[in-house]
Write a protein that holds these residues in place. Structure first.
Motif, short mmCIF file in Angstrom:
data_model
loop_
_atom_site.label_atom_id
_atom_site.label_comp_id
_atom_site.label_asym_id
_atom_site.label_seq_id
_atom_site.Cartn_x
_atom_site.Cartn_y
_atom_site.Cartn_z
N SER A 110 0.84 -1.19 0.00
CA SER A 110 0.00 0.00 0.00
C SER A 110 0.88 1.25 0.00
O SER A 110 2.08 1.18 0.33
N PRO A 111 0.32 2.39 -0.37
CA PRO A 111 1.11 3.63 -0.35
C PRO A 111 1.69 3.93 1.03
O PRO A 111 2.81 4.44 1.13
N ALA A 112 0.97 3.61 2.09
CA ALA A 112 1.47 3.86 3.45
C ALA A 112 2.69 3.00 3.75
O ALA A 112 3.65 3.46 4.37
N GLN A 113 2.66 1.73 3.30
CA GLN A 113 3.80 0.84 3.52
C GLN A 113 5.01 1.30 2.73
O GLN A 113 6.13 1.28 3.24
N ILE A 114 4.79 1.72 1.48
CA ILE A 114 5.89 2.20 0.66
C ILE A 114 6.49 3.46 1.28
O ILE A 114 7.71 3.60 1.37
N ALA A 115 5.64 4.36 1.76
CA ALA A 115 6.11 5.61 2.36
C ALA A 115 6.90 5.33 3.64
O ALA A 115 7.92 5.98 3.91
N ALA A 116 6.46 4.36 4.43
CA ALA A 116 7.16 4.01 5.67
C ALA A 116 8.54 3.43 5.36
O ALA A 116 9.54 3.79 6.00
N TYR A 117 8.61 2.54 4.39
CA TYR A 117 9.90 1.95 4.02
C TYR A 117 10.83 3.00 3.43
O TYR A 117 12.02 3.02 3.71
N LEU A 118 10.25 3.91 2.65
CA LEU A 118 11.03 5.00 2.06
C LEU A 118 11.61 5.89 3.16
O LEU A 118 12.77 6.29 3.10
N ALA A 119 10.81 6.18 4.18
CA ALA A 119 11.28 7.00 5.30
C ALA A 119 12.42 6.30 6.04
O ALA A 119 13.42 6.94 6.41
N ASN A 120 12.30 4.98 6.23
CA ASN A 120 13.37 4.23 6.90
C ASN A 120 14.66 4.25 6.08
O ASN A 120 15.75 4.39 6.63
N LEU A 121 14.53 4.11 4.77
CA LEU A 121 15.71 4.13 3.91
C LEU A 121 16.39 5.49 3.91
O LEU A 121 17.62 5.60 3.95
N LYS A 122 15.59 6.56 3.86
CA LYS A 122 16.16 7.90 3.88
C LYS A 122 16.86 8.18 5.21
O LYS A 122 17.92 8.80 5.25
N LYS A 123 16.28 7.68 6.29
CA LYS A 123 16.90 7.83 7.61
C LYS A 123 18.23 7.09 7.65
O LYS A 123 19.23 7.62 8.15
N ALA A 124 18.26 5.89 7.11
CA ALA A 124 19.50 5.11 7.07
C ALA A 124 20.55 5.79 6.20
O ALA A 124 21.72 5.84 6.54
N ARG A 125 20.11 6.33 5.06
CA ARG A 125 21.04 7.02 4.16
C ARG A 125 21.66 8.22 4.85
O ARG A 125 22.86 8.46 4.74
N ASN A 126 20.84 8.97 5.59
CA ASN A 126 21.34 10.17 6.25
C ASN A 126 22.29 9.87 7.39
O ASN A 126 23.14 10.69 7.72
N THR A 127 22.15 8.70 8.01
CA THR A 127 23.03 8.34 9.12
C THR A 127 24.23 7.51 8.66
O THR A 127 25.15 7.28 9.44
N GLY A 128 24.21 7.04 7.41
CA GLY A 128 25.31 6.26 6.88
C GLY A 128 25.24 4.78 7.20
O GLY A 128 26.21 4.06 7.01
N VAL A 129 24.11 4.31 7.69
CA VAL A 129 23.94 2.91 8.04
C VAL A 129 23.57 2.11 6.80
O VAL A 129 22.76 2.56 5.99
N LEU A 130 24.15 0.93 6.64
CA LEU A 130 23.85 0.09 5.48
C LEU A 130 22.87 -1.03 5.79
O LEU A 130 22.51 -1.79 4.91
N THR A 131 22.43 -1.15 7.05
CA THR A 131 21.46 -2.17 7.43
C THR A 131 20.17 -1.49 7.88
O THR A 131 20.20 -0.62 8.75
N VAL A 132 19.06 -1.90 7.29
CA VAL A 132 17.76 -1.29 7.57
C VAL A 132 16.80 -2.37 8.03
O VAL A 132 16.71 -3.43 7.42
#
Length: 73
Positions: A4-26
């Motif tokens: 669903s769009p909500a699930q995609i948006a949540a996963y996208l937010a997690n990935l962006k957070k990981a990208r900003n912190t430099g973490v490679l495991t999500v």
């Protein structure tokens, strides 16, 4: 994509957070994903943004500009 769009948006937010912190495991829910590089995370983010736009019906339009050069003879 069956999410669903909500699930995609949540996963996208997690990935962006990981990208900003430099973490490679999500971790998203019960799923743990380890990426090989920052470039791979950026590619996945771009794909998810495209999928989210398609699900919401707000995909980006392409504009094509035509230029003419010369003396106009």
């Amino acid at each position: 994509m069956a999410d669903s769009p909500a699930q995609i948006a949540a996963y996208l937010a997690n990935l962006k957070k990981a990208r900003n912190t430099g973490v490679l495991t999500v971790k998203h829910g019960e799923t743990l994903t380890t990426f090989r590089s920052l470039a791979e995370i950026k590619a996945i983010i771009a794909d998810l943004e495209k999928d989210l736009a398609a699900v919401n019906g707000t995909s980006k339009r392409r504009l094509r500009y035509m230029y003419q050069s010369g003396k106009g003879l």
